[in-house]
Design an enzyme around this catalytic site. Structure first.
Site, short mmCIF file in Angstrom:
data_model
loop_
_atom_site.label_atom_id
_atom_site.label_comp_id
_atom_site.label_asym_id
_atom_site.label_seq_id
_atom_site.Cartn_x
_atom_site.Cartn_y
_atom_site.Cartn_z
N ASP A 1 0.84 -1.19 0.00
CA ASP A 1 0.00 0.00 0.00
C ASP A 1 0.88 1.25 0.00
O ASP A 1 2.03 1.22 0.44
CB ASP A 1 -0.96 0.01 1.18
CG ASP A 1 -0.27 0.00 2.55
OD1 ASP A 1 0.75 -0.71 2.68
OD2 ASP A 1 -0.73 0.71 3.46
N GLU A 37 -0.08 -0.79 5.88
CA GLU A 37 1.00 -0.21 6.67
C GLU A 37 0.89 1.31 6.74
O GLU A 37 1.15 1.92 7.77
CB GLU A 37 2.36 -0.59 6.07
CG GLU A 37 3.54 -0.37 7.02
CD GLU A 37 4.12 1.02 6.97
OE1 GLU A 37 4.92 1.37 7.86
OE2 GLU A 37 3.79 1.81 6.06
#
Length: 375
Positions: free
Chosen positions: A71, A134
């Protein structure tokens, strides 16, 4: 010939995986890892796609896990190259995630391909812990995968997080710990009244001022061998009083503490609650901790990383604990963990980029890490 991480990095960057979206990033990794003998397991928690991939050797060698995330943060405006086009110009790869940290994930995948080809992978077990959560709230990502790994007896002997830790030159910094992050917010209640008759009021701003003075008048500590001194920063003070002749009824403040291992979230909360109780008995307070401070003491794993850095880059690999938090704060409860990755000067910036040759050097560095750790 070494496996080129560039095509893998480009495939990942072309997935517009702004947290918590996946947009095909996990599938890119499955296509790259399964032909290498990795068993891939998708783990979806909430909206988040995660991946655990493992390649076991026939023996009882050590288990090295690589942790990373696919991400990315939103790209923002003003790019000279489209943020999800993964264009290369003048030997530089542009794109959101080129540094943080799709480039690092691609570099380790390429390194894994090389050690599978040369037989090093047969000396132990390699695995990947890849999350799509994250850069967000980090609730349905690494911490949930770690629980699953523990339940399925897949605990590694050591874990390398591929965050961009290098400051100026590849391999100049290895993170062996991180400070904790603790936040507090509180509303102090008083009694509203006319400023000309303070005896009939109870000014919460005065009480708040005393609380904040006591919280900030002295250093929290003087630091430790591996950590700088803990710091407390007041991030907002709000009263919302529209006039100058009213004592307000309440006052609000918020703060954050970045702390070393001389403190814990429990001890910091107790300290703040004690001061609030003395200076402002009528209050509401809430506290949160996104991660405790941790340290991986120098030892065999850290020594192996430093040898790999020296052999691959010529750098010393300075041990460091600065910066913000990372998913290493979760992994430390399972096994020794350290962070080593790309030069991070453009992460989260417009026109995030990395030199292609540096990306290839990072893959070579990760290959050296695998060889050192699996012996």
């Amino acid at each position: 010939m070494a496996t080129d991480p560039l095509p893998i990095a480009q495939d990942l960057i072309r997935c517009a995986s702004v947290t918590p979206a996946d947009e095909g990033a996990i599938a890119v990794l499955e296509r790259a890892l399964e032909p290498l003998g990795f068993q891939c397991t998708r783990l979806r928690f909430g909206e988040v796609e995660n991946l655990f991939a493992i390649r076991r050797s026939g023996g009882n060698g050590p288990h090295l896990c690589f942790a990373g995330h696919t991400d990315v943060v939103p790209p923002g405006e003003g790019w000279t190259h489209p943020p999800f086009a993964a264009e290369v110009e003048d030997g530089t790869l542009y794109g959101r995630g080129a540094v943080d940290m799709k480039g690092g994930v691609a570099a380790f995948v390429a390194a894994a391909a090389d050690v599978v080809a040369d037989g090093t992978a047969e000396k132990g077990t390699l695995s990947f812990l890849i999350t799509g959560d994250e850069e967000g709230v980090a609730v349905d990502g690494t911490t949930r995968v770690l629980d699953w790994m523990a339940e399925n007896h897949l605990v590694p002997d050591m874990c390398l997080v591929g965050e961009p830790t290098s400051k100026e030159r590849l391999g100049d910094t290895i993170k062996i710990g991180r400070r904790g992050s603790f936040s507090a917010e509180f509303t102090i209640h008083g009694i509203q009244g006319h400023v000309a008759y303070p005896e009939r009021a109870d000014n919460p701003v005065h009480r708040l001022a005393r609380v904040l003075y006591r919280l900030t008048e002295k250093p929290l500590d003087s630091g430790t061998e591996w950590f700088q001194a803990s710091t407390l920063q007041v991030t907002t003070v709000d009263v919302g009083n529209p006039t100058n002749n009213i004592v307000p009824a309440k006052a609000f403040a918020r703060l954050n503490i970045r702390f070393n291992p001389t403190h814990t979230a429990v001890s910091l909360e107790a300290w703040i609650r004690g001061i609030l109780a003395e200076e402002a008995p009528r209050h509401d307070a809430s506290f949160s901790c996104s991660g405790e401070a941790f340290l991986t003491e120098p030892g065999p794993f850290v020594d192996a990383l430093r040898r790999a850095v020296q052999a691959s880059t010529g750098e010393e690999g300075k041990l460091d604990t600065g910066g913000g938090t990372s998913d290493a704060r979760f992994i430390t409860r399972l096994c020794p963990v350290a962070e080593l990755g790309a030069v991070g000067t453009t992460m989260h910036k417009v026109d995030e980029r990395t030199p292609v040759e540096e990306l290839r050097r990072l893959s070579s560095l990760y290959g050296a890490v695998i060889r050192e750790c699996l012996g």
